[in-house]
Design a protein around this motif. Structure first.
Motif, PDB file in Angstrom:
ATOM      1  N   SER A   6       0.827  -1.212   0.000  1.00  0.00           N
ATOM      2  CA  SER A   6       0.000   0.000   0.000  1.00  0.00           C
ATOM      3  C   SER A   6       0.859   1.258   0.000  1.00  0.00           C
ATOM      4  O   SER A   6       0.577   2.219  -0.732  1.00  0.00           O
ATOM      5  N   ALA A   7       1.916   1.255   0.799  1.00  0.00           N
ATOM      6  CA  ALA A   7       2.816   2.419   0.864  1.00  0.00           C
ATOM      7  C   ALA A   7       3.524   2.628  -0.467  1.00  0.00           C
ATOM      8  O   ALA A   7       3.671   3.770  -0.928  1.00  0.00           O
ATOM      9  N   PHE A   8       3.964   1.551  -1.119  1.00  0.00           N
ATOM     10  CA  PHE A   8       4.640   1.672  -2.415  1.00  0.00           C
ATOM     11  C   PHE A   8       3.691   2.213  -3.480  1.00  0.00           C
ATOM     12  O   PHE A   8       4.084   3.026  -4.309  1.00  0.00           O
ATOM     13  N   ILE A   9       2.446   1.769  -3.434  1.00  0.00           N
ATOM     14  CA  ILE A   9       1.459   2.258  -4.403  1.00  0.00           C
ATOM     15  C   ILE A   9       1.148   3.730  -4.129  1.00  0.00           C
ATOM     16  O   ILE A   9       1.116   4.546  -5.051  1.00  0.00           O
ATOM     17  N   GLU A  10       0.926   4.060  -2.864  1.00  0.00           N
ATOM     18  CA  GLU A  10       0.614   5.436  -2.487  1.00  0.00           C
ATOM     19  C   GLU A  10       1.753   6.388  -2.868  1.00  0.00           C
ATOM     20  O   GLU A  10       1.518   7.503  -3.327  1.00  0.00           O
ATOM     21  N   ALA A  11       2.997   5.941  -2.708  1.00  0.00           N
ATOM     22  CA  ALA A  11       4.163   6.762  -3.047  1.00  0.00           C
ATOM     23  C   ALA A  11       4.466   6.724  -4.552  1.00  0.00           C
ATOM     24  O   ALA A  11       5.392   7.373  -5.007  1.00  0.00           O
ATOM     25  N   GLU A  12       3.676   5.954  -5.287  1.00  0.00           N
ATOM     26  CA  GLU A  12       3.830   5.788  -6.740  1.00  0.00           C
ATOM     27  C   GLU A  12       5.192   5.212  -7.114  1.00  0.00           C
ATOM     28  O   GLU A  12       5.749   5.509  -8.161  1.00  0.00           O
ATOM     29  N   ASP A  27      13.378   3.878   4.133  1.00  0.00           N
ATOM     30  CA  ASP A  27      11.940   4.103   4.172  1.00  0.00           C
ATOM     31  C   ASP A  27      11.428   4.324   2.742  1.00  0.00           C
ATOM     32  O   ASP A  27      12.203   4.329   1.788  1.00  0.00           O
ATOM     33  N   GLU A  28      10.111   4.535   2.590  1.00  0.00           N
ATOM     34  CA  GLU A  28       9.520   4.677   1.264  1.00  0.00           C
ATOM     35  C   GLU A  28      10.100   5.861   0.493  1.00  0.00           C
ATOM     36  O   GLU A  28      10.306   5.781  -0.712  1.00  0.00           O
ATOM     37  N   GLU A  29      10.383   6.958   1.180  1.00  0.00           N
ATOM     38  CA  GLU A  29      10.928   8.137   0.506  1.00  0.00           C
ATOM     39  C   GLU A  29      12.315   7.841  -0.066  1.00  0.00           C
ATOM     40  O   GLU A  29      12.618   8.177  -1.214  1.00  0.00           O
ATOM     41  N   ALA A  30      13.154   7.197   0.727  1.00  0.00           N
ATOM     42  CA  ALA A  30      14.503   6.845   0.255  1.00  0.00           C
ATOM     43  C   ALA A  30      14.422   5.804  -0.858  1.00  0.00           C
ATOM     44  O   ALA A  30      15.154   5.887  -1.851  1.00  0.00           O
ATOM     45  N   LEU A  31      13.534   4.828  -0.702  1.00  0.00           N
ATOM     46  CA  LEU A  31      13.365   3.820  -1.744  1.00  0.00           C
ATOM     47  C   LEU A  31      12.897   4.448  -3.048  1.00  0.00           C
ATOM     48  O   LEU A  31      13.342   4.055  -4.130  1.00  0.00           O
ATOM     49  N   ILE A  50      15.009   3.985  -6.408  1.00  0.00           N
ATOM     50  CA  ILE A  50      14.411   3.328  -7.571  1.00  0.00           C
ATOM     51  C   ILE A  50      14.348   4.294  -8.750  1.00  0.00           C
ATOM     52  O   ILE A  50      14.506   3.887  -9.906  1.00  0.00           O
ATOM     53  N   SER A  51      14.172   5.583  -8.474  1.00  0.00           N
ATOM     54  CA  SER A  51      14.205   6.588  -9.544  1.00  0.00           C
ATOM     55  C   SER A  51      15.584   6.625 -10.194  1.00  0.00           C
ATOM     56  O   SER A  51      15.706   6.695 -11.427  1.00  0.00           O
TER      57      SER A  51
END
Length: 110
Positions: free
Chosen positions: A23-29, A63-67, A71-72
């Motif tokens: 859910s977090a990965f989807i929300e963070a796109e 965390d999701e922001e760093a990931l 990934i970018s």
């Protein structure tokens, strides 16, 4: 092997993936599933991306922001490699004298 995975199938396919993480990965796109009448559908490339995200997150405590940032950068690297491959193919299609001039120019640029 299927070409589309539901949320439950994606979670089952990626051993370390939790529903909260998904859910977090989807929300963070970071991962963008296809939208279907049956709900979100994940492609094989999404499954590979989720595996990489879980591995990086776990190995480096990201965390999701760093990931998202990592990934970018990986996406940019893959894009550059594809573009470079196209340039190499274009150069290889040129006559030998042109290839030699390009090689000389590259050596001089170093």
């Amino acid at each position: 092997m299927t070409d589309r995975y539901s949320e439950d199938e994606a979670i089952a396919a990626v051993a370390r993936l939790t529903r909260r993480q998904l859910s977090a990965f989807i929300e963070a796109e970071i991962v963008m599933p296809l939208h279907t009448a049956a709900g979100p559908a994940f492609r094989q490339v999404d499954i590979a991306r989720l595996e990489l995200l879980c591995e990086l997150g776990e190995a480096f405590s990201l965390d999701e922001e760093a990931l998202s940032m990592v990934i970018s950068l990986i996406d940019q690297l893959h894009t550059l490699r594809l573009e470079l491959r196209r340039v190499v193919e274009a150069v290889e299609a040129e006559p030998e004298d042109v290839r030699k001039r390009i090689a000389r120019a590259l050596r001089e640029a170093e």
